[in-house]
Design a protein around this motif. Structure first.
Motif, PDB file in Angstrom:
ATOM      1  N   UNK A 137      -0.250  12.156  -3.255  1.00  0.00           N
ATOM      2  CA  UNK A 137      -0.628  11.960  -2.027  1.00  0.00           C
ATOM      3  C   UNK A 137      -1.945  11.062  -1.937  1.00  0.00           C
ATOM      4  N   UNK A 138      -2.194  10.217  -2.887  1.00  0.00           N
ATOM      5  CA  UNK A 138      -2.997   9.370  -2.728  1.00  0.00           C
ATOM      6  C   UNK A 138      -2.591   7.919  -2.605  1.00  0.00           C
ATOM      7  N   UNK A 139      -3.225   7.090  -1.776  1.00  0.00           N
ATOM      8  CA  UNK A 139      -2.619   5.861  -1.293  1.00  0.00           C
ATOM      9  C   UNK A 139      -3.423   4.691  -1.965  1.00  0.00           C
ATOM     10  N   UNK A 175      -4.596  11.359 -14.139  1.00  0.00           N
ATOM     11  CA  UNK A 175      -5.448  11.277 -13.088  1.00  0.00           C
ATOM     12  C   UNK A 175      -6.905  11.576 -13.560  1.00  0.00           C
ATOM     13  N   UNK A 211     -15.447   7.736 -13.208  1.00  0.00           N
ATOM     14  CA  UNK A 211     -16.286   7.627 -11.994  1.00  0.00           C
ATOM     15  C   UNK A 211     -17.923   8.156 -12.333  1.00  0.00           C
ATOM     16  N   UNK A 247       1.783   5.469  -1.075  1.00  0.00           N
ATOM     17  CA  UNK A 247       1.382   6.962  -1.888  1.00  0.00           C
ATOM     18  C   UNK A 247       1.952   6.901  -3.153  1.00  0.00           C
ATOM     19  N   UNK A 253       7.888  13.010  -0.204  1.00  0.00           N
ATOM     20  CA  UNK A 253       7.868  11.481   0.210  1.00  0.00           C
ATOM     21  C   UNK A 253       8.701  10.721  -0.928  1.00  0.00           C
ATOM     22  N   UNK A 296       0.742  -1.150   0.040  1.00  0.00           N
ATOM     23  CA  UNK A 296       0.044   0.051   0.021  1.00  0.00           C
ATOM     24  C   UNK A 296       1.044   1.248  -0.205  1.00  0.00           C
ATOM     25  N   UNK A 338      -2.726  15.274  -6.364  1.00  0.00           N
ATOM     26  CA  UNK A 338      -3.763  14.406  -6.059  1.00  0.00           C
ATOM     27  C   UNK A 338      -3.267  12.739  -6.058  1.00  0.00           C
ATOM     28  N   UNK A 389      -9.606   8.950 -14.048  1.00  0.00           N
ATOM     29  CA  UNK A 389     -10.385   8.341 -12.721  1.00  0.00           C
ATOM     30  C   UNK A 389     -11.665   9.234 -12.732  1.00  0.00           C
ATOM     31  N   UNK A 390     -11.493  10.539 -12.965  1.00  0.00           N
ATOM     32  CA  UNK A 390     -12.757  11.214 -12.570  1.00  0.00           C
ATOM     33  C   UNK A 390     -13.708  10.996 -13.698  1.00  0.00           C
ATOM     34  N   UNK A 424       6.751  20.246  -1.107  1.00  0.00           N
ATOM     35  CA  UNK A 424       5.459  19.482  -1.203  1.00  0.00           C
ATOM     36  C   UNK A 424       4.436  19.642  -2.707  1.00  0.00           C
ATOM     37  N   UNK A 440      -2.077   7.513 -13.853  1.00  0.00           N
ATOM     38  CA  UNK A 440      -3.136   7.873 -13.139  1.00  0.00           C
ATOM     39  C   UNK A 440      -3.382   7.145 -11.764  1.00  0.00           C
ATOM     40  N   UNK A 441      -2.547   6.419 -11.374  1.00  0.00           N
ATOM     41  CA  UNK A 441      -2.765   5.883 -10.073  1.00  0.00           C
ATOM     42  C   UNK A 441      -1.416   5.324  -9.551  1.00  0.00           C
TER      43      UNK A 441
END
Ligand code: SF4
Lengths: 536, 190
Positions: A169-171, A240, A247, A7, A34, A5, A166, A243-244, A30, A136-137
Motif C-alpha cells: 500500500x505504498x505508492x 522493505x 533512512x 502501489x 489491489x 505511479x 507497507x 528502506x528504514x 487486505x 523493497x519498493x
C-alpha cells in the motif's frame, strides 16, 4: 521506457502483465486485494489477461496450476492467511515439474493492520523448498515479478513474491520495460511429473531436493548484495527493512557492513562472509525472526546476533524507521509532546445503515436471556464483536464459525449460533455445514448475505444471493428449517420471531438474512446515474 | 529539500484523495515521492493515517519517522492530536474544525480546539462550511489543501492543475466547485 505511479500491489500486477501473463486468480484480502483488481481493470481495457476472483485461495491456486500445466504463465494473489487455505496445493506444487511460470504473490501483514495473525510467508516458501523474492519498493516489486516468472520456468518451481502491508500500500514511481508476449500453449507431456502418486512423488521430491543447490547457487549471486565495510557491525536487511535502515544510516558514526536479502533460499555463503567479517550482526526483518533464527540456530553463534528475537527490535508489530533507529543505537528525534487531552480510540465500525446491524439486532433480540453462544467469522460483520453490539463470542479463521458452533453443540451448549457472511460461507463455510447437516446438529447458522465481499471493497461473491437457497437445499438443508429473510430495521421484529423459533428447533436450521451492502449499493447507483448521464 | 506530511482523518473522509493530489503535484515538480496509505478494515469509520514524503533525492522509508513531519494535515480535529510526536518542532498543523463524533467518548469539542490552538503554528479551517459555500459539502477536503498550500514547497499552479486533473472526469462543474473550495481554504488560512 515508461514511468507509472503505482502501489506495490499494482507494480506486481503490471510486472506480471509485462511478463506475458495468461491468467491470474485470487481471493480478496487486505493487503493483497489491489493486485487482482488491477488485473481485472487491465483485462477490461485490453482484453487480457484473464483475471478473476475465485471462491477461495485454494481454488485460485488449483486453477493456476492448470494454466501452468498448459505451459502458460499464471499468477495467484492472496494475503498471508490465504496461503494457509492454499497450502495444500502450494506445498505439493513445488514437487511438480512446473511448465508455465507460476508466481504466488503473498501479502503479509506484520503489525496485523487488518488480519487475524501476522505470520511470515518466508517460512512457507522455505517449507515448500522453493524460491521467494522480497521486494523493497514498487520498482523492485515490478522487476522481481517479471524475474519470478523466468525463475519459475527455469527451476520448475512456484516462485513466491513476499510483500508486506507497507509495500503493498505504498505508492511510488515505477519504470517499466518492454512487454513480453504470452507463452504459446504447450501442455506438459510427462504425466508422471504432474501426478503425485507415492512412487512418482518420492522421485519428484528427490528431484526437488537435488535442485536445492541450484536454487541456493542462484540466490548467492542474485537478488542479494553484500558490501563489507566497518567490522564492528554487520547489518542484514530483508526486503522493505532496507528502506528504514537507509533512512537512518547517514546518522551512524561509521558505515557498517551490510547484506541486503531480497531472495531466498537464504544466501548462506553471503551470510557466512558477513559474519566472518564483523563482531556483531543486527538483523532487520519485517515479520518473524526468520533470518535471525537461521543465523543463531541452537548453538551459540560465533558472533553476537541481534534482532527481533533478542529484543534489539520489538518481537511484534511492523518495522518502522524509529524502531530501526533505536536498534542501530541512534537517539530518537523528538516531536511535539503528546497532547494533554486523553484521546479516545476510534475503532472501525459498521457503516450507518449497514444490513449487518439489522441482522445483529435480530440475533440480540431472539437470543435475549438465552445465554446463547454465537460464533462469528471474518468480514465486516466481525465488527459485531465490538460495542454497541458485543454480539459474538469468537472469530478464528475463514469458515470456522460453522465448525465451531457444531463443536459447541456437540459439547452440549444450547443454543449454539454461527454468523457468517455469504462470501465467507462460499469460501470455507460450505464444508463444515455439510458436516452439520449430515449430523443434523442442533444449531442455527445465520448467513448474513450482503451479496459482496464488503470488507475489501465490494468484490462480487462467487454466486449471487438469488442462488443461495438452491445451494443450501442441494447441500441437504431441511427446507422446513431454511429461511431466506429480508433484513431491514422494519423486519427485525418479525425476523427475530422466526429466528427464535428455529433456535428452539432441536436440529439444524439455516437462516439467510439478505440485503446488499449499502456501500456497494451506493456505488452501483452512482454508476447507473453516470451511465444515464453519459447517454443522455 | 525534504518535506514529510502526516495525513489524518476518519475512514471515508477522503484523506487518500487529499494525499493523492499533493503527491501528484510533487511528482510534477520533479520531486521523489513515497505515499503510504491505509486500506481495508481501518477504513470503516476508524482512524485513518497516511504518510506522504517528498524530497529532492530518493526517499528511503515509506513511513515518516518521529519528529520529522513538516506538516500534519487533518480532516478531523481529534485525529490530528494523535500524531503530535511525528511533528518536527518547526512543523505546522492544518486541521478542519468539524468533528466526526462516531464514538461515545468524544471529548468536548471546545477543549480539543483549544488544545490545538495552543500549539505553535496551528491553522484551523472550517472545511465543511467553506466547501458548502463553494457549492458542495463533498469537497470538504479541498479547503484543507488550500489552507496548506502556502506551506507546501509546491507551486500554486501545479496544485491547481492537479486538482483540475483529479476531477476532470466528473465534469467542469465539479472541477469548479473543488477549485473554489480550495481557494476559500487558502484565503481563510492567509
Ligand atoms: S461496507 Fe457494507 S457490509 Fe461493510 S459495514 Fe459498510 S455497509 Fe456494512
Amino acid at each position: 521506457m515508461n514511468e507509472h505511479v503505482l502501489l506495490g500491489d499494482e507494480a506486481v500486477a503490471l510486472g506480471a502483465v509485462h511478463a506475458g501473463l495468461t491468467a491470474a486468480y485470487g481471493y480478496p484480502g487486505t493487503p493483497s486485494t489491489e493486485i487482482v483488481e488491477f488485473l481485472i481493470r487491465h483485462a477490461e481495457r485490453h482484453g487480457r489477461p484473464l483475471a478473476s476472483w475465485t471462491t477461495n485461495e485454494k481454488t485460485a491456486y488449483e486453477a493456476a496450476l492448470g494454466v501452468s500445466l498448459a505451459g502458460r504463465r499464471t499468477l495467484v494473489a492472496m494475503k498471508h492467511v490465504g496461503l494457509n487455505v492454499a497450502a495444500d496445493p502450494f506445498i505439493n506444487s513445488a514437487l511438480l515439474d512446473l511448465g508455465g511460470g507460476l508466481v504466488v504473490v503473498v501479502a503479509d501483514d506484520p503489525g496485523m493492520h487488518s488480519s487475524q495473525n501476522g505470520q511470515d510467508t518466508r517460512f512457507y516458501a522455505d517449507f515448500a523448498r522453493t524460491l521467494c523474492l522480497e521486494p523493497a519498493n514498487a520498482q523492485e516489486a515490478y522487476d522481481m515479478t517479471r524475474e519470478a516468472f523466468d525463475l519459475s520456468e527455469r527451476f520448475h518451481v512456484p516462485a513466491v513474491i513476499r510483500l508486506v502491508t507497507r509495500l503493498a500500500h505504498s505508492r511510488g514511481v515505477v519504470r517499466t520495460g518492454e512487454a513480453r508476449g504470452q507463452n504459446p500453449p504447450r501442455p506438459a507431456a510427462d504425466r508422471a511429473a504432474w501426478t503425485l502418486l507415492p512412487s512418482y512423488a518420492r522421485e519428484l521430491w528427490r528431484g526437488l531436493l537435488e535442485r536445492q543447490h541450484e536454487l541456493r547457487a542462484y540466490t548467492s549471486r542474485h537478488g542479494n548484495t553484500l558490501s563489507l565495510a566497518d567490522s564492528r557491525l554487520g547489518v542484514v536487511t530483508c526486503g522493505i527493512a532496507r528502506n528504514y535502515y537507509e533512512e537512518n544510516a547517514d546518522d551512524l558514526p561509521f558505515l557498517p557492513s551490510h547484506l541486503h536479502i531480497g531472495a531466498y533460499p537464504m544466501p548462506v555463503d553471503l551470510l557466512r562472509r558477513l559474519v566472518a567479517h564483523v563482531d556483531a550482526v543486527l538483523v532487520l526483518e519485517d515479520g518473524y525472526p526468520f533470518v535471525q533464527r537461521a543465523l543463531g540456530g541452537v548453538l551459540t553463534p560465533p558472533r553476537e546476533v541481534r534482532g527481533r528475537q533478542t529484543g534489539a527490535l520489538p518481537p511484534d508489530g511492523e518495522l518502522t524507521p524509529d524502531v530501526v533507529r533505536v536498534a542501530l543505537g541512534l537517539p530518537l528525534r523528538a516531536g511535539l509532546p503528546p497532547a494533554a487531552l486523553a484521546l479516545p480510540t476510534r475503532p472501525p465500525q459498521l457503516c450507518a445503515g449497514c444490513p449487518h446491524i439489522d441482522t445483529f439486532n435480530t440475533i440480540l433480540k431472539a437470543t435475549r436471556d438465552l445465554g446463547a453462544r454465537v460464533t462469528s467469522d471474518i468480514g465486516c460483520y466481525t465488527l459485531g464483536a465490538l460495542p454497541p453490539y458485543s454480539a459474538v463470542d469468537s472469530c478464528v479463521c475463514m469458515g470456522a464459525s460453522i465448525g465451531m458452533a457444531k463443536g459447541l453443540a456437540d459439547a452440549g451448549v444450547r443454543p449454539a449460533l454461527a454468523v457468517i457472511g455469504d462470501s465467507t460461507f462460499l469460501h470455507s463455510g460450505i464444508t463444515p455445514l455439510v458436516d452439520a447437516i449430515a449430523a443434523n446438529t442442533p444449531m442455527t447458522v445465520v448467513i448474513a448475505d450482503n451479496e459482496v465481499v464488503a470488507m475489501t471493497g465490494g468484490q462480487p461473491s462467487a454466486i449471487p444471493s438469488s442462488r443461495m437457497k438452491r445451494l443450501l437445499l442441494g447441500l441437504g438443508a431441511d427446507p422446513d428449517h431454511l429461511h431466506i429473510l429480508d433484513t431491514h430495521p422494519k423486519t427485525v421484529e418479525r425476523n427475530a420471531e422466526i429466528l427464535r423459533r428455529e433456535i428452539d428447533h432441536p436440529g439444524l436450521s439455516v437462516i439467510v438474512t439478505v440485503r446488499e451492502c449499502i456501500e456497494t449499493a451506493r456505488d452501483r447507483k452512482r454508476m447507473r446515474l453516470a451511465m444515464a448521464g453519459a447517454t443522455a | 529539500m525534504k518535506y514529510d506530511i502526516i495525513l489524518a482523518g476518519v475512514g471515508g473522509q477522503g484523506v487518500l484523495s487529499l494525499s493523492g493530489i499533493i503527491a501528484a503535484a510533487a511528482m510534477q515538480e520533479g520531486l521523489s515521492v513515497k505515499q503510504s496509505e491505509v486500506h481495508g478494515m481501518s477504513q470503516r469509520g476508524g482512524a485513518v493515517l497516511a504518510n506522504l514524503r517528498m524530497a529532492g533525492r530518493p526517499v528511503a522509508s515509506d513511513l515518516v519517522p518521529l519528529g520529522c513531519a513538516s506538516l500534519i494535515l487533518s480532516m478531523e480535529p481529534l485525529e490530528r492530536l494523535r500524531y503530535l510526536r511525528y511533528l518536527s518542532p518547526s512543523g505546522a498543523l492544518v486541521t478542519s474544525t468539524e468533528p466526526v463524533r462516531n464514538i461515545d467518548d468524544y471529548p468536548e469539542l471546545e477543549r480539543v480546539l483549544e488544545t490545538i490552538r495552543s500549539l505553535p503554528r496551528a491553522v484551523l479551517v472550517d472545511g465543511e462550511r467553506l466547501a458548502r459555500k463553494a457549492g458542495s459539502a463533498r469537497a470538504a477536503n479541498m479547503p484543507l489543501v488550500g489552507a496548506a498550500s502556502a506551506l507546501l514547497p509546491l507551486k500554486l499552479d501545479t496544485l491547481e492543475r492537479c486538482i483540475a486533473a483529479r476531477f476532470a472526469s466528473k465534469g467542469q462543474a465539479v472541477v469548479d466547485t473543488n477549485m473554489k473550495a480550495f481557494h476559500a481554504g487558502r484565503e481563510a488560512a492567509a
